[in-house]
Design a protein around this motif. Structure first.
Motif, mmCIF file in Angstrom:
data_model
loop_
_atom_site.group_PDB
_atom_site.id
_atom_site.type_symbol
_atom_site.label_atom_id
_atom_site.label_comp_id
_atom_site.label_asym_id
_atom_site.label_seq_id
_atom_site.Cartn_x
_atom_site.Cartn_y
_atom_site.Cartn_z
ATOM 1 N N CYS A 201 0.840 -1.204 0.000
ATOM 2 C CA CYS A 201 0.000 0.000 0.000
ATOM 3 C C CYS A 201 0.870 1.246 0.000
ATOM 4 N N GLY A 202 0.226 2.396 -0.251
ATOM 5 C CA GLY A 202 0.957 3.655 -0.227
ATOM 6 C C GLY A 202 0.004 4.843 -0.229
ATOM 7 N N TYR A 203 0.469 5.955 0.292
ATOM 8 C CA TYR A 203 -0.320 7.178 0.411
ATOM 9 C C TYR A 203 -0.349 7.918 -0.921
ATOM 10 N N VAL A 204 -1.484 8.513 -1.239
ATOM 11 C CA VAL A 204 -1.638 9.172 -2.536
ATOM 12 C C VAL A 204 -0.641 10.312 -2.716
ATOM 13 N N GLY A 205 -0.337 11.028 -1.667
ATOM 14 C CA GLY A 205 0.653 12.108 -1.769
ATOM 15 C C GLY A 205 2.035 11.580 -2.096
ATOM 16 N N GLU A 206 2.374 10.411 -1.563
ATOM 17 C CA GLU A 206 3.661 9.782 -1.868
ATOM 18 C C GLU A 206 3.699 9.336 -3.327
ATOM 19 N N LEU A 207 2.576 8.869 -3.833
ATOM 20 C CA LEU A 207 2.500 8.485 -5.240
ATOM 21 C C LEU A 207 2.807 9.667 -6.151
ATOM 22 N N LEU A 208 2.260 10.832 -5.853
ATOM 23 C CA LEU A 208 2.505 12.017 -6.676
ATOM 24 C C LEU A 208 3.980 12.436 -6.631
ATOM 25 N N ARG A 209 4.588 12.334 -5.462
ATOM 26 C CA ARG A 209 6.021 12.647 -5.343
ATOM 27 C C ARG A 209 6.845 11.676 -6.182
ATOM 28 N N ASN A 225 7.180 -0.022 -9.410
ATOM 29 C CA ASN A 225 6.119 -0.314 -8.450
ATOM 30 C C ASN A 225 5.950 0.858 -7.501
ATOM 31 N N PHE A 226 4.696 1.100 -7.101
ATOM 32 C CA PHE A 226 4.457 2.081 -6.051
ATOM 33 C C PHE A 226 3.856 1.390 -4.841
ATOM 34 N N ALA A 227 4.592 1.420 -3.749
ATOM 35 C CA ALA A 227 4.150 0.914 -2.442
ATOM 36 C C ALA A 227 5.237 1.300 -1.451
ATOM 37 N N TYR A 228 4.924 1.193 -0.185
ATOM 38 C CA TYR A 228 5.966 1.368 0.821
ATOM 39 C C TYR A 228 6.913 0.172 0.784
ATOM 40 N N ARG A 229 8.136 0.398 1.194
ATOM 41 C CA ARG A 229 9.119 -0.687 1.195
ATOM 42 C C ARG A 229 8.863 -1.657 2.339
ATOM 43 N N GLU A 230 8.253 -1.179 3.427
ATOM 44 C CA GLU A 230 7.928 -2.056 4.538
ATOM 45 C C GLU A 230 6.830 -3.023 4.138
ATOM 46 N N ARG A 231 6.899 -4.250 4.626
ATOM 47 C CA ARG A 231 5.897 -5.268 4.296
ATOM 48 C C ARG A 231 4.780 -5.220 5.337
ATOM 49 N N TYR A 232 3.825 -4.355 5.145
ATOM 50 C CA TYR A 232 2.747 -4.184 6.112
ATOM 51 C C TYR A 232 1.716 -5.306 5.978
ATOM 52 N N THR A 233 1.363 -5.909 7.103
ATOM 53 C CA THR A 233 0.335 -6.933 7.131
ATOM 54 C C THR A 233 -1.009 -6.301 7.480
ATOM 55 N N THR A 234 -2.069 -7.094 7.362
ATOM 56 C CA THR A 234 -3.389 -6.603 7.766
ATOM 57 C C THR A 234 -3.361 -6.157 9.226
ATOM 58 N N GLU A 235 -2.676 -6.900 10.063
ATOM 59 C CA GLU A 235 -2.567 -6.532 11.480
ATOM 60 C C GLU A 235 -1.804 -5.215 11.639
ATOM 61 N N MET A 300 17.263 4.354 -7.648
ATOM 62 C CA MET A 300 17.661 5.584 -8.333
ATOM 63 C C MET A 300 17.823 6.753 -7.368
ATOM 64 N N GLY A 301 17.518 6.525 -6.096
ATOM 65 C CA GLY A 301 17.703 7.580 -5.098
ATOM 66 C C GLY A 301 16.432 8.151 -4.514
ATOM 67 N N TYR A 302 15.272 7.589 -4.863
ATOM 68 C CA TYR A 302 14.036 8.127 -4.307
ATOM 69 C C TYR A 302 13.980 7.860 -2.802
ATOM 70 N N GLU A 303 13.619 8.905 -2.037
ATOM 71 C CA GLU A 303 13.486 8.790 -0.587
ATOM 72 C C GLU A 303 12.050 9.076 -0.184
ATOM 73 N N TYR A 304 11.477 8.178 0.580
ATOM 74 C CA TYR A 304 10.088 8.324 1.009
ATOM 75 C C TYR A 304 9.951 9.448 2.030
ATOM 76 N N GLU A 305 8.874 10.184 1.915
ATOM 77 C CA GLU A 305 8.580 11.269 2.852
ATOM 78 C C GLU A 305 7.717 10.779 4.008
ATOM 79 N N THR A 306 6.995 9.668 3.802
ATOM 80 C CA THR A 306 6.073 9.153 4.814
ATOM 81 C C THR A 306 6.284 7.667 5.008
ATOM 82 N N ASP A 307 5.747 7.159 6.133
ATOM 83 C CA ASP A 307 5.514 5.731 6.297
ATOM 84 C C ASP A 307 4.019 5.571 6.565
#
Length: 325
Positions: A201-209, A225-235, A300-307
């Motif tokens: 999953c990922g936040y829409v603002g992060e997608l635009l960045r 791919n667009f998603a967070y690098r962390e493997r978030y589970t349903t929990e 390529m050097g992209y750094e996430y602004e959010t988790d």
């Protein structure tokens, strides 16, 4: 003053509305156009809204030239349509949008594909992973990717960005995350089958960045791919909502056979004329992991602004009511 034009096909939806606002705020384009068959979920000041059905030939002369085309137009709810409907809109639509871009002299295009091209995956898959779509939607998106690549490779001056988004959430989403928030708020959330299902999953603002970052690169073609690098589970997702909004804890795990029996019962109600979106296919979607990993742009050097937690805080702050639902 800028003289360029950005056209967003499929701009009326959730991601499209955020993209249009982002483009207007950026001030890089003299004109920002939304071309969609539907009325917009929310209008954005400074955007020209045109009615356009990508299933039909697009009149390039009437629409005019474009500096950059964003192709978001698709039918995507699964299940929800007959198999042929996904191909009719997503494949034929890709053909018509590329025909328009060709006729309009556009050199830059962004296409939103989907992680559905990978199919369900328990093991992590980055952009080098095998494409194994198991649905008409996923197969139609894979075919649409190839149509856009054919457009790009026909001219060395063209630039193409194909993004494969996971579940995108944020203000105005009205989808999976909004429904989850509603269940948690009411204390009705149960884990379907297990807690450890991985949901990219990922936040829409992060997608635009991320889109901006990709467009600033010089490579003629990038698929990412667009998603967070962390493997978030349903929990993990439920826990993040609880920390940010103080929602109630899920009630527990309901065994998969029980969930499937409930889905079958709702299908029977549907046959009797009661409108419902619950069925066994939708239950299985909740149980299957989408363990998709973004590899290309971070390399390529992209750094996430959010988790996940920070994204939920921004979403909550952006809602006029201060609540997700």
């Amino acid at each position: 003053m800028p003289s360029s034009t950005a056209i967003v096909f499929g701009g009326a939806g959730f991601i499209g509305s955020h993209l249009l606002a982002h483009l207007v705020a950026g001030g890089k384009h003299a004109r920002v156009i939304s071309a969609d068959i539907r009325a917009p979920k929310r209008t954005v000041a400074g955007v020209e809204y045109l009615t356009c059905d990508v299933r039909e030939t697009i009149d390039a002369a009437a629409l005019g030239p474009a500096s950059v085309v964003y192709n978001l137009a698709a039918v995507h709810t699964t299940p929800g349509y007959e198999d042929w409907e996904y191909h009719w809109t997503n494949v034929l639509g890709a053909t018509h949008v590329c025909d328009y871009a060709r006729a309009a002299g556009c050199k830059t295009m962004v296409f939103t594909s989907s992680i559905s091209v990978y199919g369900p995956c328990e093991e992590p898959k980055d952009e080098t992973g095998a494409l194994e779509p198991n649905s008409a939607y996923g197969r139609s998106k894979y075919q649409a990717e190839e149509i856009h690549r054919a457009w790009a490779r026909a001219d060395a001056e063209r630039h193409l960005r194909i993004v494969r988004p996971a579940v995108v959430f944020g203000p105005g989403e009205g989808g999976n995350f909004t429904r989850l928030a509603g269940l948690l708020k009411k204390g009705r959330m149960v884990y379907p089958g297990r807690k450890e299902t991985i949901k990219a999953c990922g936040y829409v603002g992060e997608l635009l960045r991320m889109l901006d970052f990709a467009l600033e690169r010089e490579e003629p073609e990038i698929t990412f791919n667009f998603a967070y690098r962390e493997r978030y589970t349903t929990e993990d997702i439920c826990d993040a909502f609880r920390k940010v909004a103080g929602f109630k804890a899920p009630l527990g795990v309901v065994p998969l056979p029980v969930m499937l029996a409930g889905g079958l019962a709702f299908e029977m109600l549907g046959l009797l004329g009661k409108k419902t979106s619950v069925n066994r296919a939708r239950v299985m979607k909740l149980v299957h992991s989408t363990n998709v990993v973004p590899g290309v742009l971070p390399a390529m050097g992209y750094e996430y602004e959010t988790d996940l937690e920070e994204a939920l805080r921004r979403w909550q702050a952006a809602e006029p009511s201060g609540e997700f639902v």
